[in-house]
Design a protein around this motif. Structure first.
Motif, PDB file in Angstrom:
ATOM      1  N   SER A   1       0.792  -1.176  -0.102  1.00 52.84           N
ATOM      2  CA  SER A   1       0.155   0.091   0.047  1.00 52.84           C
ATOM      3  C   SER A   1       0.854   1.327  -0.024  1.00 52.84           C
ATOM      4  O   SER A   1       0.343   2.195  -0.264  1.00 52.84           O
TER       5      SER A   1
ATOM      6  N   LYS B   1      -8.263  -3.941  -9.307  1.00 53.72           N
ATOM      7  CA  LYS B   1      -7.151  -3.983  -8.607  1.00 53.72           C
ATOM      8  C   LYS B   1      -7.417  -5.074  -7.066  1.00 53.72           C
ATOM      9  O   LYS B   1      -6.482  -4.868  -6.162  1.00 53.72           O
TER      10      LYS B   1
ATOM     11  N   ASN C   1      -9.780  -2.946  -2.857  1.00 52.71           N
ATOM     12  CA  ASN C   1      -9.934  -1.607  -2.408  1.00 52.71           C
ATOM     13  C   ASN C   1     -11.630  -1.261  -2.274  1.00 52.71           C
ATOM     14  O   ASN C   1     -12.336  -1.609  -3.137  1.00 52.71           O
TER      15      ASN C   1
ATOM     16  N   ASN D   1     -12.300   1.838  -1.579  1.00 51.42           N
ATOM     17  CA  ASN D   1     -12.441   2.938  -2.398  1.00 51.42           C
ATOM     18  C   ASN D   1     -10.928   3.367  -2.613  1.00 51.42           C
ATOM     19  O   ASN D   1     -10.116   2.935  -2.382  1.00 51.42           O
ATOM     20  N   ARG D   2     -10.925   4.611  -2.901  1.00 52.11           N
ATOM     21  CA  ARG D   2      -9.449   4.893  -3.428  1.00 52.11           C
ATOM     22  C   ARG D   2      -8.284   5.040  -2.163  1.00 52.11           C
ATOM     23  O   ARG D   2      -7.281   5.114  -2.232  1.00 52.11           O
ATOM     24  N   GLY D   3      -8.900   5.458  -0.986  1.00 53.01           N
ATOM     25  CA  GLY D   3      -8.310   5.131   0.350  1.00 53.01           C
ATOM     26  C   GLY D   3      -8.165   4.189   1.293  1.00 53.01           C
ATOM     27  O   GLY D   3      -7.622   4.250   2.244  1.00 53.01           O
TER      28      GLY D   3
ATOM     29  N   ASN E   1      -8.343  -0.075   1.734  1.00 51.40           N
ATOM     30  CA  ASN E   1      -7.957  -1.270   1.438  1.00 51.40           C
ATOM     31  C   ASN E   1      -8.185  -2.347   2.507  1.00 51.40           C
ATOM     32  O   ASN E   1      -7.799  -2.144   3.720  1.00 51.40           O
TER      33      ASN E   1
ATOM     34  N   LYS F   1      -5.772   5.489   3.948  1.00 53.48           N
ATOM     35  CA  LYS F   1      -5.046   6.702   3.850  1.00 53.48           C
ATOM     36  C   LYS F   1      -5.676   7.848   4.211  1.00 53.48           C
ATOM     37  O   LYS F   1      -6.818   8.047   3.774  1.00 53.48           O
TER      38      LYS F   1
END
Length: 740
Positions: A406, A645, A703, A705-707, A709, A739
């Motif tokens: 990550s 991903k 994932n 979302n984008r932030g 996992n 993130k």
């Protein structure tokens, strides 16, 4: 090598036995004989007696008023050769009405006979040397006579000299004391009873003997200082009981109770004799170090001007000091330089499995002779000291892999070249978790140090490609399936890919190759491992691999690797009694993969190794023959299966095991210092009977979302063993990364 405290609990003394060859009975702590003097219990001598160390074979020269050899406490305890330098004859009988010299001799070596008192070294012998007449009038021998007495003791068979008289020494007397130290004698002198801030002479001369002298002061039962204190002589000063010491008197069968440091000094002399009965090879300076440095601290912390090093502690001085090592193979009684306590063997090589599960091997190492930093012998059950370098999953491994995936930053440098970097600083709390879970990590700095991994790779239109890595998984540039590295995605990835690329967690590597066309490619590579840990791994590996792709869906790779390990065998520990000087393994491997559909591939891998060994002098493992090993795995690996991903994998593997070969196990069991020999057993054993292991692993990460996992990892290790060292069982891990 460092001996861990948990291992230190599993050793016992290797001792010279009594004439019968059996360990003699020890005094009972509740007996009147033991309890007669409170100081006997205060100096912690009973544990030494219980292990058979009571001064057997040691001689202590007592320079005092002579000895009443007829006292029943000293019968059988008088060494021949005593001498009277006061009267000038060969009859050092005690003529002091109170029997000062007899009492000193009794404090050293009074018999264990269920009566009277106990000497600290009740199996030692005393060499009586008379240097003054009566304690009441202080009528000492002349300086010339005392000098002659000291020189006589220096030439005798005594290893220890103890004195309690107080006179100003002449230059010749001081030189005689120095000469005695040079002749290998340990000199012990009472500090005196004047309540001064420094000791009297000649005890102050002990500081001039190059570490071969000890000044002994006294304490009361309440641990208060008695008599002359240490002062600037604190570095060679210690204490023992000086009040209410009952000892044999000059009337046969009678006893006198003393107050004074004269009876403290012979306790230290007796303690030296106890140490010598365990290890007669000890030098005078080593004896002094052991007695002083293991004293029980009193007063101000550390060495102070009142108590010096503190109260005599025989048990502490008898414990193994520093690292434990195997004896050398030249029967000299010296250490081999190979640590015996940190027996850390790699589970990946199967050596640990063989040693743990082979009944004959386990039996042989149950009673192993090892030496401490003073070359003193101890018996240790090495079965309790073996630590397996486990390739099984740990929570930290999962966290580290997840963190790398990550937080790795990729940077394109050009159309054909890209770089990636991963860096993190571990939380200090990680150390407290790892120091218990990983015995190979010795220092906090190893855990808290910044972790940086780098990768530089390139692919060119003409078919050339290269990969340069630092601090990455060994072989990760040779284990790709569908563009994904096995070792970087499976928790137990090291067992799934090329096991012979290196046995450490990370390596520095370089590889390059050429694709001739869509069907054929060739690559070569090398890596280096040096994990800088205690008993750590050092290896260099060279690999050549050819790959054939009959179509877009399938590939088949043939690989040859050669790994050279320094000090270890198939990932075993270096610098241990199970080390080798060097091992070189040539491995042939075959890896195949096939795309079930575009994003999911099935893979299989088999590798077989042939190992040549350069044996390590002093190692317990010698004469390796026909050593072969193998490992295999198969499974599924894919990405972008359900969500963008995401990653998923299932694998079954059998980690590297010895499949053929033998070794001679040579184990030392006892030492005879007088003959200069070490007794060993030597047995050639089959190493291929180690139990096999089947591992299973499945994982899925995605994932949200984008932030965010999430991931789940399931592992199962089927090890046909009930030994907890080998691990096994099921583990389930869940990860969540965010993130900000």
């Amino acid at each position: 090598m460092k001996l861990r405290s948990t291992l230190a609990q599993g050793i016992s003394l290797s001792l010279l036995m009594g004439l019968s060859g059996q360990l003699l009975a020890a005094p009972a702590p509740n007996s009147s004989e033991f309890r007669q003097n409170w100081g006997t219990g205060a100096i912690q001598v009973l544990p030494a007696w219980n292990q058979g160390a009571a001064g057997l074979g040691a001689i202590v020269a007592v320079l005092d008023t002579g000895v009443n050899a007829g006292h029943y406490e000293l019968q059988g305890r008088i060494a021949p050769g005593g001498k009277d330098f006061f009267s000038g004859d060969n009859n050092p009988a005690d003529e002091d009405p109170e029997g000062h010299g007899t009492s000193m001799a009794g404090m050293v070596a009074a018999n264990f006979n269920n009566s009277g008192i106990l000497g600290v070294a009740y199996q030692a012998k005393v060499l009586p040397i008379r240097v003054y007449d009566k304690i009441s009038d202080g009528h000492f021998a002349s300086s010339q006579q005392r000098t002659a007495a000291i020189n006589y003791a220096a030439q005798s068979n005594a290893s220890v000299m103890v004195m309690a008289y107080h006179t100003e020494p002449s230059g010749a007397e001081i030189n005689a004391l120095k000469n005695a130290a040079a002749q290998g004698k340990l000199l012990i002198a009472a500090a005196g009873n004047n309540n001064n801030s420094i000791p009297n002479n000649p005890s102050k001369v002990m500081a001039q003997l190059g570490g071969a002298g000890i000044i002994v002061g006294g304490i009361t039962e309440s641990r208060k200082s008695f008599g002359n204190r240490a002062g600037q002589f604190k570095d060679v000063y210690m204490v023992a009981s000086a009040v209410d010491n009952t000892a044999p008197s000059n009337s046969s069968g009678s006893f006198t109770t003393w107050v004074g440091n004269s009876m403290a000094a012979p306790q230290v002399a007796g303690a030296a004799a106890v140490l010598l009965s365990h290890a007669p090879n000890l030098t005078n300076t080593q004896l002094a170090e052991l007695l002083l440095n293991n004293a029980t601290d009193l007063g101000a912390p550390g060495v102070d001007t009142t108590y010096g090093h503190g109260l005599l502690n025989v048990n502490a001085a008898l414990q193994a000091q520093g690292s434990l090592e195997g004896p050398s193979d030249d029967d000299s009684g010296s250490s081999s330089g190979l640590g015996a306590a940190a027996v850390a063997l790699a589970v990946g090589g199967g050596v640990a499995y063989w040693l743990i599960k082979n009944k004959d091997a386990k039996k042989q190492i149950e009673n192993t002779l090892v030496l401490d930093s003073y070359n003193r012998p101890y018996i240790m059950n090495l079965n309790n000291a073996i630590t397996v370098r486990d390739t099984g999953p740990r929570l930290f491994d999962v966290m580290d892999m997840f963190d790398r995936q990550s937080r790795t930053m990729e940077v394109p440098l050009s159309e054909n070249i890209s770089a990636s970097m991963y860096t993190s600083t571990n939380n200090p709390s990680d150390y407290f978790y790892l120091k218990d879970s990983d015995p190979f990590m010795e220092t906090e700095e190893q855990i808290l140090a910044e972790n940086v991994s780098l990768r530089l790779n390139g692919n060119f239109e003409n078919g050339l490609f290269f990969n340069v890595q630092s601090n990455q998984a060994p072989g990760s540039d040779f284990d790709e399936v569908n563009g994904m590295s096995l070792s970087e995605n499976f928790v137990m990835g090291g067992a799934l890919s090329n096991a012979y690329m290196g046995f450490g967690a990370s390596a520095d590597s370089m590889s390059m190759g050429y694709s001739y066309n869509d069907h054929y490619s060739m690559s070569v590579g090398t890596n280096r491992i040096n994990d800088h840990e205690t008993h750590g791994l050092q290896s260099n590996t060279a690999t050549i691999q050819g790959t054939y792709r009959p179509n877009e869906l399938s590939s088949l790779s043939l690989r040859m690797s050669e790994i050279t390990e320094k000090g270890s065998l198939l990932g075993g520990a270096s610098d241990s009694v199970f080390s080798v000087s060097r091992s070189k393994t040539t491995a042939l491997g075959l890896t195949g993969s096939h795309k079930v559909f575009d994003k999911l591939s099935v893979f299989a891998n088999y590798t077989h190794g042939f190992t040549n060994v350069d044996e390590q002098r002093g190692s317990f493992l010698q004469d390796f023959t026909g050593l072969q090993s193998h490992a295999y795995s198969f499974g599924l690996l894919g990405n972008d299966l359900i969500n963008y991903k995401d990653k998923a994998g299932i694998a079954i593997s059998s980690p590297l095991r010895v499949s053929n070969g033998g070794v001679t196990l040579i184990v030392p069991h006892s030492i005879d210092y007088s003959a200069g020999t070490v007794s060993r057993t030597s047995t050639h054993m089959d190493m291929s009977d180690a139990p096999s292991e089947i591992d299973f692993e499945a994982f899925y990460t995605m994932n949200l979302n984008r932030g965010t996992n999430v991931g789940t990892y399931l592992t199962y290790r089927d090890i046909p063993s009930d030994d907890p060292k080998l691990g096994g069982g099921t583990a389930l891990f869940a990860t969540l990364g965010m993130k900000f």
